[in-house]
Design an enzyme around this catalytic site. Structure first.
Site, mmCIF file in Angstrom:
data_model
loop_
_atom_site.group_PDB
_atom_site.id
_atom_site.type_symbol
_atom_site.label_atom_id
_atom_site.label_comp_id
_atom_site.label_asym_id
_atom_site.label_seq_id
_atom_site.Cartn_x
_atom_site.Cartn_y
_atom_site.Cartn_z
ATOM 1 N N SER A 23 0.831 -1.221 0.000
ATOM 2 C CA SER A 23 0.000 0.000 0.000
ATOM 3 C C SER A 23 0.858 1.261 0.000
ATOM 4 O O SER A 23 0.352 2.362 0.170
ATOM 5 C CB SER A 23 -0.920 0.001 1.226
ATOM 6 O OG SER A 23 -0.161 -0.095 2.415
ATOM 7 N N HIS A 156 -39.894 24.190 -9.306
ATOM 8 C CA HIS A 156 -40.079 23.329 -10.499
ATOM 9 C C HIS A 156 -39.373 23.918 -11.723
ATOM 10 O O HIS A 156 -39.789 23.681 -12.856
ATOM 11 C CB HIS A 156 -41.564 23.110 -10.822
ATOM 12 C CG HIS A 156 -42.382 22.687 -9.650
ATOM 13 N ND1 HIS A 156 -42.614 21.370 -9.328
ATOM 14 C CD2 HIS A 156 -43.003 23.413 -8.697
ATOM 15 C CE1 HIS A 156 -43.355 21.304 -8.233
ATOM 16 N NE2 HIS A 156 -43.602 22.536 -7.821
ATOM 17 N N SER A 277 -14.101 26.164 -27.575
ATOM 18 C CA SER A 277 -14.315 24.910 -28.292
ATOM 19 C C SER A 277 -13.257 24.787 -29.369
ATOM 20 O O SER A 277 -12.767 25.798 -29.895
ATOM 21 C CB SER A 277 -15.706 24.930 -28.915
ATOM 22 O OG SER A 277 -15.745 24.136 -30.079
ATOM 23 N N LYS A 283 -17.682 29.848 -28.862
ATOM 24 C CA LYS A 283 -18.016 29.236 -27.574
ATOM 25 C C LYS A 283 -17.246 29.792 -26.385
ATOM 26 O O LYS A 283 -16.080 30.162 -26.465
ATOM 27 C CB LYS A 283 -17.770 27.728 -27.640
ATOM 28 C CG LYS A 283 -18.749 27.013 -28.549
ATOM 29 C CD LYS A 283 -20.079 26.795 -27.887
ATOM 30 C CE LYS A 283 -20.044 25.489 -27.164
ATOM 31 N NZ LYS A 283 -21.274 25.170 -26.518
ATOM 32 N N GLU A 290 -18.905 22.753 -14.574
ATOM 33 C CA GLU A 290 -19.310 21.402 -14.993
ATOM 34 C C GLU A 290 -18.458 20.334 -14.305
ATOM 35 O O GLU A 290 -18.952 19.286 -13.892
ATOM 36 C CB GLU A 290 -19.189 21.258 -16.511
ATOM 37 C CG GLU A 290 -20.213 22.077 -17.276
ATOM 38 C CD GLU A 290 -19.890 22.086 -18.772
ATOM 39 O OE1 GLU A 290 -20.176 21.086 -19.431
ATOM 40 O OE2 GLU A 290 -19.345 23.092 -19.256
ATOM 41 N N GLN A 322 -7.308 -1.739 4.337
ATOM 42 C CA GLN A 322 -6.259 -1.006 3.622
ATOM 43 C C GLN A 322 -6.857 -0.189 2.471
ATOM 44 O O GLN A 322 -6.265 0.781 2.005
ATOM 45 C CB GLN A 322 -5.224 -2.001 3.094
ATOM 46 C CG GLN A 322 -4.072 -1.380 2.360
ATOM 47 C CD GLN A 322 -2.907 -2.336 2.205
ATOM 48 O OE1 GLN A 322 -2.152 -2.552 3.140
ATOM 49 N NE2 GLN A 322 -2.783 -2.927 1.031
HETATM 50 N N1 ARG Z 1 -0.897 -1.207 5.164
HETATM 51 C C1 ARG Z 1 -1.857 -1.587 6.157
HETATM 52 C C2 ARG Z 1 -3.143 -0.765 5.964
HETATM 53 O O1 ARG Z 1 -3.105 0.227 5.331
HETATM 54 C C3 ARG Z 1 -1.321 -1.368 7.517
HETATM 55 C C4 ARG Z 1 -1.817 -2.309 8.549
HETATM 56 C C5 ARG Z 1 -1.335 -3.665 8.273
HETATM 57 N N2 ARG Z 1 -1.633 -4.568 9.312
HETATM 58 C C6 ARG Z 1 -1.482 -5.889 9.176
HETATM 59 N N3 ARG Z 1 -1.774 -6.596 10.187
HETATM 60 N N4 ARG Z 1 -1.109 -6.417 8.052
HETATM 61 O O2 ARG Z 1 -4.173 -1.123 6.436
#
Ligand code: ARG
Length: 456
Positions: A23, A156, A277, A283, A290, A322
């Protein structure tokens, strides 16, 4: 390379599985919070005598160096690391040697990730609130500068009653003021320390969770360690507050888009907040508004995504969690980006009061006031309502408006009518007379501006 958690297994993870599990690309954003949390943890461990004071000091020095190193770019975050918590700990141990291995006493990554996310969000909540206040200020200023400008009020999307343009935009200020409150409320529940939950059940070490929380500026600790590591309500609350901000921005954007069309022509956006545009030379497109409207969808997606991820998760930490941060970070970025564009776009927008007034003259929006005129002269409201409707039909047949229908026609319809009818149905009168609290009169608008200014 073997994982730091190698032990039961050799810690050699299949490359694809390892990438899937990592992560770091998302949670690297929280490096400062992770280090801040570790400094507080080492301080607490030292103070409680769980590790030696010398060791604590070495760890803290090492962590401070790492923070500086990452800040300055001297230390690059390793994209192959499992997550930010592992990365910081690994760099620390490489830097200060075996003493670094003592930092993880009496804590878990489950605690760390919950803590880091909270600390990160607290700062972002403050940032978003400040941006919302910036928007409130602009709305109050635009409302003040244009107080008295009459436009059609709609229900409306049909002409309903004349209102002040300032009254209309102040309705949005009220929405954004509630958003500020909502964020403050969410912040209260975010400022709770989960650290020391120690994965889920607490610890046998003599920790001091209150002290550690205090070092982090958090006024409370999670009272149940299982909840401490499992709770992501604060993320859901934030995403819900962010969704409401986006919904409000989106509704306002929708009006700005409509108002800048040639059919309405109530406003003109400043050139530097519009686009052209590639094919149609004439335009001038309201792309910024938007996009604010469009990006609302992704923030709703972030909210529903997390709610769905959490639904059905057993206690305590599961790796599913995660997935929480990507949506939270996306919502933070999106809301901030939208506010950064929307606020100056609004402040530079030109209000076309003559077109608004001309539009307000269409649609017989003073018909309610015509009926009220008759009521004040003694007629029952239902009868006055019916008669006013007939007079509107007469105007349509004669291709005129209530203001230009000759007095003889009024008198022929009912002897209660007199010269003063024209004053009673003038758009200015319709607006000025709506003096009820929160109504569209100039004085009421002034009070609303005052209220908003006091919040900034
Ligand atoms: N990278 C993990 C998360 O974002 C951290 C916690 C990981 N904990 C574990 N027991 N593997 O959730």
């Amino acid at each position: 390379m073997a994982k730091m958690w190698a032990g039961r297994t050799a810690g050699e993870v299949n490359k694809t599985a390892d990438d899937f599990n990592s992560s770091i690309s998302v949670d690297c954003r929280m490096y400062a919070q992770d280090i801040q949390g570790s400094i507080a943890h080492a301080t607490m461990l030292g103070m409680q005598g769980i590790i030696g004071q010398d060791d604590a000091e070495k760890i803290i020095e090492g962590l401070k160096d790492i923070l500086q190193g990452i800040d300055s770019g001297a230390i690059a975050i390793d994209p192959d690391a499992e997550d930010i918590h592992m990365f910081v700990e690994q760099v620390l141990t490489e830097k200060i040697g075996d003493v670094g291995k003592k930092l993880h006493t009496a804590r878990s990554r489950n605690d760390q990730v919950a803590l880091d996310t909270r600390l990160y969000l607290i700062t972002e909540i403050d940032d978003i609130s400040a941006k919302l206040k910036g928007l409130l200020k602009v709305i109050a200023n635009v409302a003040e500068e244009n107080n008295g400008v009459i436009m059609p009020g709609y229900t409306h999307l049909q002409h309903a009653q004349p209102i002040l343009f300032s009254h209309q935009i102040l309705a949005y200020a009220m929405m954004f003021s509630r958003d500020v409150e909502r964020l403050a409320d969410c912040k209260k529940r975010t400022r709770v320390s989960p650290i020391g939950s120690c994965a889920l059940a607490g610890t046998t070490y003599n920790t001091n969770r209150e002290y550690e929380a205090e070092l982090l500026g958090l006024p409370e600790i999670a009272l149940n360690s299982i909840d401490g590591v499992s709770d992501r309500d604060f993320c859901v609350e934030f995403l819900s507050a962010a969704s409401l901000i986006m919904m409000h921005l989106s509704r306002f954007s929708e009006e700005i888009i409509l108002w800048s069309s040639s059919e309405f022509s109530f406003i003109e956006l400043s050139d530097d907040y519009t686009t052209g545009s590639s094919i149609m030379p004439q335009k001038k497109n309201p792309d910024m508004a938007e996009l604010c409207r469009g990006k609302t969808g992704r923030v709703y997606g972030d909210l529903v995504g997390l709610l769905t991820t959490l639904k059905g998760l057993p206690l305590a930490y599961n790796k599913d969690m995660q997935e929480d941060k990507e949506g939270v970070f996306d919502a933070i970025d999106t809301v901030k980006m939208c506010l950064d564009v929307f606020t100056p776009m609004l402040s530079k927008m030109k209000v076309k009061k003559d077109s608004m007034y001309a539009a307000a003259q269409k649609g017989f929006m003073n018909a309610t006031d015509l009926a009220d005129y008759l009521v004040k002269k003694g007629m029952a409201f239902r009868d006055a309502y019916k008669l006013s409707g007939k007079i509107v039909a007469l105007c349509i047949a004669k291709d005129c408006i209530l203001e230009t229908l000759p007095l003889e026609e009024y008198k022929a319809a009912c002897e209660l009518f007199d010269e003063d009818v024209y004053e009673a149905i003038a758009l200015e009168t319709c607006v000025a007379k709506r003096i009820s609290a929160g109504g569209t009169s100039k004085e009421s608008v002034e009070k609303q501006i005052e209220y908003i200014k006091n919040l900034i």
